[in-house]
Design an enzyme around this catalytic site. Structure first.
Site, PDB file in Angstrom:
ATOM      1  N   ARG A   1      -3.674   1.714 -10.667  1.00  0.00           N
ATOM      2  CA  ARG A   1      -4.938   1.350 -11.317  1.00  0.00           C
ATOM      3  C   ARG A   1      -4.734   0.190 -12.290  1.00  0.00           C
ATOM      4  NH1 ARG A   1      -7.954   4.082 -15.926  1.00  0.00           N
ATOM      5  NH2 ARG A   1     -10.109   3.373 -15.719  1.00  0.00           N
TER       6      ARG A   1
ATOM      7  N   HIS B   1      -6.686  -3.390 -12.217  1.00  0.00           N
ATOM      8  CA  HIS B   1      -7.436  -3.902 -13.367  1.00  0.00           C
ATOM      9  C   HIS B   1      -6.858  -5.223 -13.860  1.00  0.00           C
ATOM     10  CE1 HIS B   1     -10.040  -0.352 -14.802  1.00  0.00           C
ATOM     11  NE2 HIS B   1      -9.692  -0.124 -13.542  1.00  0.00           N
TER      12      HIS B   1
ATOM     13  N   ASN C   1     -10.962  -0.073 -19.878  1.00  0.00           N
ATOM     14  CA  ASN C   1      -9.498  -0.027 -19.786  1.00  0.00           C
ATOM     15  C   ASN C   1      -8.849   0.954 -20.755  1.00  0.00           C
ATOM     16  OD1 ASN C   1      -9.224  -1.875 -17.710  1.00  0.00           O
ATOM     17  ND2 ASN C   1      -9.006  -3.637 -19.064  1.00  0.00           N
TER      18      ASN C   1
ATOM     19  N   HIS D   1      -7.969   5.982  -4.705  1.00  0.00           N
ATOM     20  CA  HIS D   1      -8.423   7.197  -5.362  1.00  0.00           C
ATOM     21  C   HIS D   1      -7.907   8.446  -4.662  1.00  0.00           C
ATOM     22  CE1 HIS D   1     -12.039   5.372  -7.773  1.00  0.00           C
ATOM     23  NE2 HIS D   1     -10.851   4.972  -8.197  1.00  0.00           N
TER      24      HIS D   1
END
Length: 326
Positions: free
Chosen positions: A74, A78, A106, A203
């Site tokens: 993740r 990001h 975040n 996910h």
């Protein structure tokens, strides 16, 4: 978690098959990355031990806390979606600047200490050589494999960015996005609808906080299974920070996430919309029934994502400390 290969040989066979296919592609298209200044063997002469250093520290951290696999993937996502894959998400805020990592989207990122440990070790062996952006990309790759996903190589040679601002994170996809919004958001970065769906398959690891899905519980959501709605409500009874796994095997990289969408058990709006929308439903069906296809397409999309807006010697640097611009 490293013992997974002993108890699930079928996954190892599948991962090895995907690896062979990827290596063929790497050999066939390896020179493509040269135009971007990136190379599979970028550190071969300047820091030949970079790969085992990264892998060993990542594996050690994930053995202690398997949930960090999702966190590292993740974090890489990001990073790449804001200002490109330049390690800007790693920079700490200062009194004069609020950095990306302190934006609302975040605040739940984790795993910075793993990147710090890798950087500190590499600075001992080859100071000033390996960028934080490359470290994060390699750590995410190794986290995928540790969790049972495909093994793949990535081109290296990214430089670290010199900008990290909170306001830039407005470009991150929101958990309330529908399929059309997701397609548009990913499309602005050069991804197809199918690539968006397969990257959403990350996910298969990790959890979501209640704050990101409680909007689905305020009224009857026809895209949400009634019994699963009760499960989400029980989770949220513990508060906004309560965590709900994305699927039943939240520490294993597999295709269970896509099968959950078929049962209307997607946690986020942005998850379930992938099956609800006719624009993306066929991709979900394909990955739910063919894990090998998911693995193969996922590693291809991850390599592509790792090439987003990479910095070079002209507009980047190799940070001495991943948390601070030189």
């Amino acid at each position: 978690m490293l013992y997974k290969s002993c108890v699930r040989p079928s996954k190892v066979v599948m991962a090895n098959l995907v690896t062979v296919l990827l290596l063929i592609e790497v050999f066939a298209y390896g020179f493509r990355y040269g135009a971007d200044g990136l190379n599979m063997n970028y550190y071969l002469m300047s820091c030949p031990f970079v790969e085992p250093v990264v892998k060993n520290i990542v594996n050690r951290a994930l053995l202690e806390d398997p949930t960090l696999a999702a966190a590292l993937i993740r974090m890489h996502f990001h990073d790449c979606f804001i200002e490109g894959c330049d390690g800007s998400v790693l920079i700490d805020s200062t009194k004069d600047n609020t950095a990306e990592k302190d934006s609302p989207g975040n605040l739940s990122l984790r795993g910075y200490e793993v990147i710090d440990a890798i950087k500190e070790e590499l600075e001992i062996h080859c100071p000033g050589v390996v960028s934080c952006a490359d470290i994060l990309a390699m750590a995410a790759r190794d986290a995928v494999f540790f969790a049972g996903g495909p093994v793949y190589d990535i081109p290296k040679g990214r430089k670290d960015g010199r900008r990290s601002k909170l306001e830039d994170t407005i470009n991150l996809p929101f958990p309330t996005f529908n399929a059309s919004e997701l397609i548009r958001s990913f499309g602005q970065r050069g991804f197809s609808a199918q690539e968006m769906v397969v990257l959403s398959g990350a996910h298969t690891l990790g959890v979501a906080r209640c704050a990101s899905f409680k909007n689905r519980l305020n009224q009857v959501d026809p895209t949400l299974d009634a019994e699963f709605s009760k499960t989400l409500a029980r989770t949220c009874s513990s508060g906004d920070n309560a965590q709900q796994p994305f699927d039943a095997t939240s520490n294993d990289f597999d295709n269970v996430y896509f099968n959950a969408l078929l049962r209307r058990n997607g946690v986020l709006t942005s998850d379930q919309t992938l099956y609800t929308s006719p624009k993306t439903r066929n991709f979900v069906n394909a990955y739910a029934f063919n894990q090998a296809m998911f693995f193969y397409d996922f590693q291809r999309a991850m390599v592509k994502m790792g090439l987003l807006d990479v910095k070079d010697n002209y507009n980047g640097e190799v940070r001495q400390n991943c948390r601070k611009i030189n």
